[in-house]
Each structure stands twice: as C-alpha cells, then as structure tokens.
Design an enzyme around this catalytic site. Structure first.
Site, PDB file in Angstrom:
ATOM      1  N   ASP A 325       0.849  -1.187   0.000  1.00  0.00           N
ATOM      2  CA  ASP A 325       0.000   0.000   0.000  1.00  0.00           C
ATOM      3  C   ASP A 325       0.878   1.228   0.000  1.00  0.00           C
ATOM      4  OD1 ASP A 325      -2.477  -1.181   0.229  1.00  0.00           O
ATOM      5  OD2 ASP A 325      -2.311  -1.383   2.399  1.00  0.00           O
ATOM      6  N   ASP A 626      -5.117  -3.217   4.515  1.00  0.00           N
ATOM      7  CA  ASP A 626      -5.705  -2.731   5.759  1.00  0.00           C
ATOM      8  C   ASP A 626      -7.225  -2.888   5.783  1.00  0.00           C
ATOM      9  OD1 ASP A 626      -6.122  -0.795   3.837  1.00  0.00           O
ATOM     10  OD2 ASP A 626      -5.180   0.837   4.924  1.00  0.00           O
ATOM     11  N   ASP A 630      -9.486  -6.135   1.562  1.00  0.00           N
ATOM     12  CA  ASP A 630      -8.158  -6.641   1.227  1.00  0.00           C
ATOM     13  C   ASP A 630      -7.969  -8.087   1.670  1.00  0.00           C
ATOM     14  OD1 ASP A 630      -7.242  -4.316   0.049  1.00  0.00           O
ATOM     15  OD2 ASP A 630      -6.524  -3.480   1.939  1.00  0.00           O
TER      16      ASP A 630
HETATM   17 MG    MG Z   1      -7.422   4.395   2.560  1.00  0.00          MG
END
Ligand code: MG
Ligand code: ADP
Length: 882
Positions: A325, A626, A630
């Site tokens: 990410d 997160d 996901d």
């Molecule tokens: Mg975000």
C-alpha cells in the site's frame, strides 16, 4: 423482558449505562461480577507430560526398552550412564522446545482480540476479555464483534453472521425494537459475538459476555486447533524418514555382519545397533526446525512484525515481490492539508500535524473571512468537517485524531478556520450517511439545517466531479461547463504531481426522505478540493534500495490517483512503469507485471487480480492490506501482511503477519530475518548430517574390514545426544550473514540441500577416512585406547565443523567467527566435558581410557584439518560464484 423488545430510547437505561459509556471503575466492578469475556478453555497440559513428549520417538523408546533389559541382566552401570545421557539430551531438547512454545504463546497475546468501547465519554481500545455488560461498543467496518450487544445506533450497519448462523449474506442491523419472540437469526437489532461488521458503523450496548453469549452457548469447549505443519517441517519429516530407512538398512547389515562374523552378545549388538540408528537418524530435526522457526518468529516480533502463522517465517525468506500500500505503509499517514483550491482562488495552510493552529493564506496574505470570494473556501472546509467520521481530540495537551487520517486532516483544516465538527453538527444535525468504500472512492452525509436538508460529499476528484452538474464560483452556483471541468482536472493533476493527496468537496440540497443512497449523489455542486501532504517514511527509501539489491521487486498498489502515486514513488526511489486501475480491465496483468512499479486507482478486487497474476508467473508474493476488502488478497498471497494500526480485525485475521508499526521497512527486515532463519536451518542441517553420515560409514568400513566396532553404543549416544545438540541449537540462532540481503531470493522449488550436497559428502568422507585411519593405526596399541582416540577426534572434528557450518559457502576468514556467543559457549562446554572424561577416572563410565596431553595431539590435528579441509572445499566449489 428480552433485550431486543426494548425501545431504542430505553436501551441504555435498561442495561444500566449511558451513551457516554461506563466509567472505568464501574467497568472494573462489573468485570469482577461477570468475569472475563472469553470462551472457557481447556486445561493446560502439565509440564512433566510435555517433557515426556521428548520420549515419544520410537527409536528412543526401543533404546530405553533395550537398556531396561540389559540392566535387568546385570549391566546396571551401562544402563544408568546411557539413561543419564538420554535424560540430559531430553532436558536440552525440552528446554529449547519450551522456550519456543512460550515465545509463540507470548506472540498470541500480542495479537489477542481488542475492541473499541466508549468509557468515560471517549473511545478507548481495550482487550476483548475485559468487555463487560453495559459497555458501549463502537463499531466500524471490519471490526470483529466481541460480545452480544443491542444496537443503539446504526448507520448502514451490515454484519456478516456466517460464523454463527452459516448465512453468508450480510444482515442489515438497526436499533428499532422488535416485538414478540424472535429467533436468533432474525434479531435485527442485536449484534452477536464472533460476527464481523462488513459495512457501516454504529454503537451497541453489550448485554452478554463470555459463555453467556450465543457463540459461547454453542461453542463446545473450543478445542485448540492443531497447528498445521509448515512446508519445511514436512520436508524435515520426509528427510528424517528417508534417512531412517536407509540407516536402518545399513545398520541391520552391519549389525548382522558383526553378530555373524565376530559373535558377541546379541543384546549388546542390538543396543549398539539401536544406538547407531538413534545417532544417525536425525529424529530431533523437525523439532529443531520448529524451534528455530518459532524463535525467529519471536525475533521478528521484536522488530514489529508479528507473525501469526509459523509458515510465514520460511515463506518470508523466499519472497521476491512485495506489493505494498502507499498510504500509511510507504508514507507516514500523518496527513496535513496544505492547499485548498476553489474556483475563486488557491489557498495555502500553515502548520503541521494535528494541532488546529495555522493561518490560511492567499497570495501570502491572511485570508479575509468576510469577503464574498472566500465563501467557497469556507464551504469546502465545512463539508470536509461534516462529511467526516473521524474525531479530533485533545488529550493531555496533545492533539490527536481517532479514525481515518485522511478525514482527520480535514477536521484539522476546518478547525484552522474555526470550524469544529461537534459545533457545526449542533446546527446541522447528521440525518444519514452514504458510506465510503474503496470501490466508490467517495462518501456523503445528509445533514439537516433548520427545515432544509443538505447532502455533503467528499471523495476522489474524478469520482466527485463525475457527479457534479454545477460549480460554486464566488459564492454563486453556476453550470459546470466542460472548460471549467478541465480547469479543475488540470488543477487536480498539478496538486497530485507534487505528491498531494487530493479530495474534492461538493453538495446539494435534497428533499426529506426515509432513506438515502448512492442514487442521491447526483447533480452536485462542486465546491473545491483540499490537497494534503503525507510525507514518505524516512526509512522507506533505504528499504527500497535494499530490496533492489536483494532481488525483491517492489510494487506500490494504491487506491490513490496516478499523479500522487507517481510523485511518491519518485520520492522513495521506486522505478518502473506506472499503471492506472482503469487500464487493468483491458490488459492482461501477467503481461505487464514484470515492469510495473506502481498501480494507482486500484480497487481491492483488482489488487486480488494483481496478486493472482504475480503468483501465476511464479513469484513468491507478499502483499499488504488494511481494509476489510483486502482480506481475499491477503489470503491468496504467499505472505499476507496486515496493518496493525490501520488494519481492521478481519484483515488482521486474514494476514500471516501483522505489522505493529504499519511500516514498509518492517516487511523488509522481516524478509531479512526469514532469509537468515532459512540459512541457519541449512547450517545445522549440514552440521548434523555430515557427522551422522560419518558415523554410519565408519561402522560400515570397520565391519567390512573385519575390525572391531570403532565406537560403542555409549559413544555414539554421547556424541549425538550430548555433543551435537548444543552447537546445533546455537547454529539455529546464528546472526545473519552480512550479505544476506545482497543475494537473490531463493527459488520456491529450491531444495534445502541446494549447493550443499557436495560439501556435505566431501566432509563426511574426510571425517570417515581420517577416523578410520586413526582407528586402524592405533588398534595394535589396544582397542580401548583406539576407541578413545576415535571418540575424542570425532568430537573435535565435529566441533570444528560447527565453525565450518557458520557459512557453507564462504571462507571462515571472510566472516566474523566470534559473532555467536552461544556457539562459542557450546563449544567450550563440550571441550571441557570431554576433557574432563579423558583426564579423570570418570573415563571408565564412558568406557574409554585416560589420555595424556601428547595423546591429544592427534585428535586436535584431525579437528584443525577439518577446518582446513572445508576451506579448501569451499575454495574450489564456490570460488567462481562468490
Ligand atoms: Mg485508505
Ligand atoms: P488509499 O487510501 O490507498 O488512497 P482507498 O481505497 O482507501 O486507497 O481510497 C481510495 C480513494 O478514495 C482515495 O484516494 C481518496 O481519493 C478517496 N478517499 C479515501 N478516504 C476517503 C474518505 N474517508 N472519504 C471520502 N473519500 C475518501
């Protein structure tokens, strides 16, 4: 009265609590009254039973049995000594395994479930165990519900109850009272322990905890699940079994020959044969592997990588792609709005962090709040604050936010103009919400102002703009022309390319309705955009450079827009092609993934496709996540990495490791640790096996040449159980070699013996031949003396080999040989122990004779040559590659 029939206004009172939650002291009192909120566990296995586990190997049992018989027929002293050796080894093994077990238990505590509750009026995170009836749970998307609770407030609250009812479609929950008797599955105002929040948010008051919950009632004493074996452990079992068969075959032949050609007492020969089998079959190998994985896991946790599944430790070592990410992992997730764009001008904000202090400037002058042209600015700030689920709080003179940092930043920017969400909501109460999701990339709230209703939206500029029909210029609503639209998009691009994260604000007046949904997000009036900085974490740049050297590809997969992602990638030195999520639907991801460095505007579903494409191309993939969406990507990856701070409960449960600090650099150091552990396992494998092979080969040679057995049962056991154990364990905790992150990742299919077979066989050969030479030349001077020399030489050579094993490929002159104090201590201890036996009367116990200092020259020489031999071997085999 059933809790679900109570009117929502009376819920708090009925459970003797308030919207502000319990006070901390009341919560403690109730904890004493109701007990811990957990499902009763099984009793722990007592320690001595765990210790007995050490003896469950059939070979050891056979040995114990044979010894018992020999004791019975008169060989009591022998039996006692062998018994002592076995117990000594078992204690060593037990202590080691116990430490590993403890380490894993402690890690479990680190990932113990938590819950957000309101106590004394503020949201606090507490251990799920400490939740009591009357606690007000604060529920958000991705949370696991830890107790049964009655919903007091719910916005689009949807719950996945599959774990309880088996029903996989999420259930909508609200606070409305139900009538009559309602079965569990239909209680739409109750949330149950063990279920998860899929969407929306709300508050619920706990009425049952622990065994009183519906989950507790059906959970038959939760059986602790048996941990699945890791691939490496399975491999070790296979190696052990294979070796077992080979060794048993050879040992039977040798024992048979010995018995037939030289005669002798069958019981003695039998014990000898079993001892040789015990010696040669590395029965302890799987346990040692488990131990080093577990201790590695513990070490990783000290570096903020909390491993939830043991196999992640070894998988980490072979990772060759990290999909990460951006927001929060590469960057600090400390957002600060720096720039605001509205059609009447651009504004810059002073100040950093969450402190709501700082001027708002236009052309370097403080903005004139009374001017007409500033109206869109203030509206943009107000929308940012109202269409917001975060909280800005002052705690001990420090400003903090609770919730999403993006939203936190918007609260801070509004506060710099004097707007506080709580104050604003007094005159514009929130009626409803159309929640944010990564797919939608926007959210809206509906607020009531007097008799009017307004829909306030914020989200990614393209998304919001696509729903706008008007635009606010100098406080006046005008049609959104193509030209203005282009101007806005150009401005967005400009802000993004300076690494700003940009969110657009829009609104419209709506009519009064029972329920609002996405269809109401249309014909909006575009107000402006806020651009926030989110600086990269300082350590990330180095970590990216390390990955490059280590042959690990890094791919940034983000929901943010292309310009911002590209700018951040540049800042951290991430090179390669940049793709937009839109392009992914038209191309085959497999075809582009080798060159890709950034995927922007990616939805969780696309992220999953990226992971699948990488895996299909043979990459070993670590992927971070997160959000609740996901979870599938995390489960699909070889190593799922969940964020400890921003990650939801569901994501954490899907991850194999949880990053306590959300930091990209932590993944890289976990990979380094994983590589080191794998190397260490190879090291003690080399160490243990080369000696074992030599022992069997030596016995074989002796029998073939018609010589007496060079080593007796007691010697074999002494070497393998008393001498090998400690150095092997010490090798298991070797510090990583310095260049460990300068090598290419190992292939997933690579055998653990890769580049080890030849040195292993050569060294065994050296050991066998040199010991055989010693034995045959010293035999004429007495059998006991010859055996003593062989035993001592063997031990010295093995201890020397423990040093060799520190690096299977590199010369000892190129590494720091004193960096493992456990290995040094183990070796000193083993030398002292054997010297004690050969220099005192106690030698009789080991069936050896005392040696003079001069006698020791030969064994020491064999030891020194063991190092010289391996140095030469390493030189010729690995010279070209290093
Ligand atoms: Mg975000
Ligand atoms: P990321 O956080 O990596 O950018 P997300 O999928 O969480 O990815 O968000 C996607 C986009 O949605 C963001 O780039 C931003 O434009 C927008 N966004 C993020 N958070 C919010 C929010 N709380 N409300 C509205 N829009 C948001």
């Amino acid at each position: 009265m059933e809790i679900y029939t109570i009117e929502k206004e009376k819920v708090y009172a009925a459970l003797k609590t308030a919207p502000d939650g319990l006070s901390q002291s009341e919560a403690e009192n109730r904890l004493l009254k109701y007990g811990l909120n957990k499902i009763a566990e099984e009793k722990k296995i007592p320690l001595f039973l765990l210790f007995l586990e050490q003896f469950k190997s059939p070979l050891i049992l056979l040995l114990l049995f044979a010894i018992a018989i020999s004791a019975f027929v008169g060989e009591v002293v022998d039996a006692v000594i062998i018994g002592v050796i076995i117990v000594y080894a078992s204690v060593l093994g037990f202590v080691q395994e116990y430490r590993a077990e403890k380490a894993m238990e402690e890690l479990k505590k680190l990932s113990a479930p938590k819950a957000k509750v309101i106590r004394d009026g503020s949201i606090v995170v507490v251990d799920a165990e400490k939740i009591v009836p009357g606690d007000v749970l604060f529920l958000e998307e991705g949370d696991r519900i830890v107790a049964d609770a009655r919903v007091a407030e719910g916005f689009e609250l949807r719950i996945d109850e599959a774990s309880l009812t088996g029903e996989s479609t999420p259930v909508q929950k609200n606070s409305d009272a139900l009538k009559g008797k309602v079965p569990v599955a239909e209680r739409t105002n109750i949330v149950f322990s063990g279920t998860t929040v899929v969407a929306g948010h709300g508050k619920a008051v706990v009425y049952a905890t622990g065994m009183e919950t519906e989950f507790g009632k059906v959970a038959r004493m939760l059986q602790e699940e048996e941990r699945p074996k890791t691939p490496l452990e399975i491999k070790m079992h296979e190696i052990g079994n294979l070796l077992g068969i080979v060794v048993l075959a050879i040992v039977s032949i040798v024992a048979g020959l010995e018995f037939l050609t030289r005669g002798g007492d069958p019981l003695t020969v039998f014990i000898w044969a079993v001892a040789l089998a015990v010696a040669a079959v590395p029965v302890t190998l799987p346990a040692v592997v488990t131990t080093s994985l577990a201790l590695g896991m513990y070490k990783m946790s000290k570096k903020n990588a909390i491993v939830r599944k043991l196999d992640a430790v070894e998988a980490l070592g072979s990772v060759n792609v990290i999909c990460t990410d951006k927001t929060g992992t590469i960057t600090k997730n400390e957002m600060t709005v720096k720039e605001i764009f509205v059609l009447s001008g651009e504004y810059f904000l002073e100040g950093v962090g969450y402190k709501p202090e700082g001027k708002i400037l236009q052309n370097n002058r403080v903005v004139d709040s009374s001017s007409e042209s500033a109206r869109p600015l203030y509206l943009a700030l107000k929308i940012g604050a109202l269409c917001n689920n975060a909280f800005l709080i002052k705690e001990k003179n420090e400003w903090k936010i609770h919730g999403d940092p993006t939203e936190g930043a918007l609260l801070v920017s509004a506060a710099k103009a004097g707007f506080f969400k709580e104050e604003l909501e007094k005159s514009e109460e929130r009626i409803s919400e159309i929640p944010f999701s990564s797919e939608r990339k926007m959210m809206s709230t509906i607020n009531k102002n007097g008799k009017k209703y307004f829909l306030y939206s914020k989200g990614s500029p393209e998304t919001v703009l696509s729903k706008c029909r008007y635009v606010l210029v100098d406080g006046k609503k005008k049609p959104l022309t193509k030209k203005i639209k282009e101007e806005i998009l150009k401005q967005n691009k400009k802000m993004a390319s300076s690494a700003l994260r940009v969110l657009a604000m829009a609104y419209r007046e709506v009519g009064k309705k029972q329920k609002y949904d996405e269809k109401d997000e249309k014909d909006l009036v575009f107000v402006g955009m806020q651009g926030m900085i989110d600086p990269p974490r300082p350590e990330v740049k180095d970590a990216i450079a390390v990955c490059k050297e280590a042959g690990i590809k890094v791919i940034m997969v983000t929901g943010d827009q292309k310009g911002t992602a590209e700018a951040v990638a540049r800042q951290i030195g991430l090179e390669g092609k940049v793709y937009d999520g839109k392009e992914l639907d038209e191309i085959k991801i497999e075809d582009i993934v080798d060159e890709a460095a950034v995927f922007a505007r990616v939805s969780p579903e696309q992220k999953l496709r990226i992971v699948k494409a990488l895996k299909a191309k043979g990459y070993v993939v670590a992927v971070t996540g997160d959000g609740i969406n996901d979870a599938p990507a995390l489960k699909t990856a070889d190593v799922g990495v969940a964020m400890g701070i921003t990650g939801t409960d569901v994501t954490k449960e899907a991850g194999a490791i949880v990053l306590a600090d959300d930091n990209f650099a932590t993944i890289v150091s976990a990979v380094e640790e994983g590589r080191g552990i794998y190397e260490n396992i190879r090291k003690f494998l080399f160490f243990l096996l080369s000696c074992n092979v030599a022992e069997v080969a030596l016995a074989f040679l002796a029998v073939v040449f018609g010589l007496p057995l060079p080593l007796l049962a007691i010697h074999l056991l002494y070497i393998n159980l008393a001498t090998d154990g400690l150095p092997a364990m010490a090798l298991g905790v070797e510090p990583s070699e310095k260049d460990i992150m300068k090598r290419k990742p190992r292939m997933k299919s690579e055998s653990i013996f890769h580049r080890m077979k030849v040195p292993l066989l050569l060294f065994s050969l050296y050991l066998t031949l040199s010991l055989f030479a010693i034995f045959s030349f010293s035999l004429p001077y007495g059998l006991e003396n010859a055996r003593t020399l062989v035993l001592v030489a063997m031990i010295f050579a093995e201890l020397a080999n423990a040093f060799n094993a520190k690096s299977i490929e590199k010369s000892l002159f190129k590494i720091n040989i004193f960096n493992n104090k456990w290995l040094i201590l183990a070796i000193i201890w083993e030398i002292l122990l054997i010297l004690f036996f050969v220099s005192t009367e106690f030698s009789a116990f080991l069936k050896i004779v005392p040696l003079s200092a001069a006698d020791l020259v030969l064994p020491v020489f064999v030891g020194v040559c063991a190092i010289a031999f391996m140095e030469i071997t390493k030189f010729f085999i690995f010279r070209s590659s290093s």
